[in-house]
Design a protein around this motif. Structure first.
Motif, PDB file in Angstrom:
ATOM      1  N   GLU A  35      -1.114   0.332   6.845  1.00 36.40           N
ATOM      2  CA  GLU A  35      -0.178  -0.833   6.380  1.00 36.40           C
ATOM      3  C   GLU A  35       0.269  -1.657   7.740  1.00 36.40           C
ATOM      4  O   GLU A  35      -0.015  -2.756   8.177  1.00 36.40           O
ATOM      5  CB  GLU A  35       1.255  -0.474   5.551  1.00 36.40           C
ATOM      6  N   GLN A  36       0.241  -0.707   8.988  1.00 30.97           N
ATOM      7  CA  GLN A  36       0.843  -1.363  10.083  1.00 30.97           C
ATOM      8  C   GLN A  36      -0.468  -2.139  10.741  1.00 30.97           C
ATOM      9  O   GLN A  36      -0.255  -3.109  11.190  1.00 30.97           O
ATOM     10  CB  GLN A  36       1.231  -0.078  10.938  1.00 30.97           C
TER      11      GLN A  36
ATOM     12  N   MET B  68       0.901  -1.160   0.059  1.00 28.28           N
ATOM     13  CA  MET B  68       0.050   0.210   0.106  1.00 28.28           C
ATOM     14  C   MET B  68       0.684   1.089   0.073  1.00 28.28           C
ATOM     15  O   MET B  68       1.823   1.282   0.823  1.00 28.28           O
ATOM     16  CB  MET B  68      -0.894   0.139   1.179  1.00 28.28           C
ATOM     17  N   THR B  69       0.532   2.198  -0.783  1.00 25.13           N
ATOM     18  CA  THR B  69       1.329   3.409  -0.892  1.00 25.13           C
ATOM     19  C   THR B  69       0.294   4.586  -0.808  1.00 25.13           C
ATOM     20  O   THR B  69      -0.868   4.432  -1.241  1.00 25.13           O
ATOM     21  CB  THR B  69       2.171   3.434  -2.119  1.00 25.13           C
ATOM     22  N   GLY B  70       0.931   5.677  -0.790  1.00 27.59           N
ATOM     23  CA  GLY B  70      -0.080   6.763  -0.773  1.00 27.59           C
ATOM     24  C   GLY B  70      -0.636   7.185  -2.284  1.00 27.59           C
ATOM     25  O   GLY B  70      -1.500   7.912  -2.180  1.00 27.59           O
TER      26      GLY B  70
ATOM     27  N   LEU C 200      -9.338   0.547   8.131  1.00 29.04           N
ATOM     28  CA  LEU C 200      -9.288   1.918   7.162  1.00 29.04           C
ATOM     29  C   LEU C 200      -9.811   3.140   8.047  1.00 29.04           C
ATOM     30  O   LEU C 200      -9.348   3.826   7.983  1.00 29.04           O
ATOM     31  CB  LEU C 200      -9.719   1.502   5.741  1.00 29.04           C
ATOM     32  N   ALA C 201     -11.102   2.829   8.305  1.00 28.45           N
ATOM     33  CA  ALA C 201     -11.487   3.810   9.090  1.00 28.45           C
ATOM     34  C   ALA C 201     -10.766   4.384  10.262  1.00 28.45           C
ATOM     35  O   ALA C 201     -10.639   5.397  10.507  1.00 28.45           O
ATOM     36  CB  ALA C 201     -12.932   3.288   9.514  1.00 28.45           C
ATOM     37  N   HIS C 202     -10.326   3.219  10.817  1.00 33.27           N
ATOM     38  CA  HIS C 202      -9.224   3.712  11.982  1.00 33.27           C
ATOM     39  C   HIS C 202      -8.248   4.475  11.633  1.00 33.27           C
ATOM     40  O   HIS C 202      -7.825   5.331  12.394  1.00 33.27           O
ATOM     41  CB  HIS C 202      -9.012   2.503  12.956  1.00 33.27           C
TER      42      HIS C 202
END
Length: 280
Positions: free
Chosen positions: A62-63, A1-3, A34-36
C-alpha cells in the motif's frame, strides 16, 4: 488493499490505481512493487498470485503504490534498476539508468579496449557494465557529485569489478591523469529552458545536476572536447550520449577538437543516440 486480498487481486487494484494516476506502465509497476513488498524476485510474482497477502506485505505494498501514484520512480522505491541484464543499486542522488543508454554499451563493446574512462559516472552503470563484460579491462569513473561516486563504488563492489574500477571525484577532466583507449559519457544534455517541459517524474525526482548544465545543454560536450585529446590514446575512441537536437553541434565540437571518424549511432527506435569519434 488488505490482508484478505490475494496477491492477484491486490495487483489488479494497484494497476487500476496507477493507471488512473497516469503511470505509463501500471501493470508492470504493480508487479515490481509487489515483488519488492514481498521480498521476492519479480519473476516469482505469478507463483504467489493465488495466495493471500500477509498484513505486513499488504501494508508495505500500500505504501509503495501510494508513492508510485504520486510519481516517485519505481527504482527509487525499490532501490534498484536493471541495466544491460544486471541490477544496479539506485538512489535519488544519481540518474536513473535508461534502456536507451544500452546503445552506448553496445557501441563500446563493438571494439576491444583495455582502459576506459567514464565521465560523469553517476550510478556506475556504464563503467561497471563495461568492466563486467570485459574481464581484462580496467577503468576510471569520475563525477563531481560525491554521492554519485559512493553509489558507483557500491555498484562496482556489487558486480565484482571494484578491484579494476577506480572512482574519483572530478569536475569532468580536471583531476584526470593518463590516457585511455576508450572514453565514454552520458552527460547532462538538457538545456535549462527545456527543463520545464520534462516529465514531472523526471523533473521532481532525478538530480538536476545530472540532467542539465544550467545553460544550452552543450556545456559538458565543450568541456569534454577541450580536454579529450590529452587523455585519448592514439586510435582511442570517444562515445557520448546526446539529446535529440544536438547531433550537428556535438559533431562540430568534436571535429574542431581534432577528432576523426566521427559518426552517429542510433538506438533501437531509430533515434540518433550516440556520437562516436576517434583520435587519429
Amino acid at each position: 488493499m488488505t490482508g484478505s486480498l490475494t496477491a492477484a487481486r491486490a495487483m489488479a487494484a494497484a494497476a487500476a490505481r496507477l493507471r488512473a494516476a497516469g503511470v505509463a506502465d501500471p501493470a508492470r509497476d504493480a508487479r515490481l512493487l509487489l515483488a519488492h513488498a514481498a521480498r521476492i524476485d519479480a519473476a516469482r510474482v505469478t507463483l504467489i498470485a493465488p495466495e493471500e497477502l500477509s498484513p505486513e506485505i499488504a501494508e508495505r505494498y500500500e505504501q509503495l503504490v501510494s508513492l508510485r501514484a504520486i510519481r516517485v520512480p519505481v527504482s527509487h522505491l525499490t532501490g534498484e534498476r536493471e541495466f544491460y541484464g544486471r541490477r544496479f543499486k539506485i538512489s535519488g542522488e544519481v540518474l536513473d539508468p535508461r534502456p536507451e543508454t544500452e546503445t552506448l554499451i553496445e557501441a563500446a563493446l563493438s571494439e576491444p579496449f583495455a582502459r576506459v574512462l567514464d565521465l560523469g559516472v553517476g550510478s556506475g552503470c556504464i563503467l561497471v557494465t563495461l568492466l563486467a563484460e570485459r574481464a581484462q579491462a580496467t577503468g576510471l569513473g569520475v563525477d563531481i557529485s560525491e554521492a554519485a561516486c559512493l553509489q558507483a563504488s557500491a555498484n562496482a563492489v556489487l558486480h565484482g569489478v571494484a578491484e579494476r574500477a577506480e572512482i574519483r571525484r572530478s569536475d569532468w577532466l580536471s583531476d584526470v591523469a593518463g590516457r585511455f583507449d576508450l572514453i565514454v559519457s552520458n552527460p547532462p544534455y538538457i538545456a535549462l529552458d527545456e527543463m520545464a517541459g520534462l516529465d514531472e517524474e523526471v523533473r521532481r525526482h532525478e538530480p538536476e545536476l545530472a540532467l542539465t548544465d544550467g545553460g544550452d545543454g552543450l556545456g559538458a560536450y565543450r568541456r569534454i572536447a577541450d580536454g579529450v585529446m590529452r587523455h585519448l590514446a592514439p586510435g582511442g575512441r570517444l562515445l557520448v550520449e546526446i539529446g535529440p537536437t544536438q547531433v550537428a553541434a556535438v559533431i562540430a565540437l568534436f571535429a574542431q577538437a581534432g577528432l576523426v571518424d566521427i559518426g552517429i549511432v542510433q538506438d533501437l527506435d531509430g533515434r540518433d543516440r550516440v556520437i562516436r569519434a576517434r583520435r587519429g
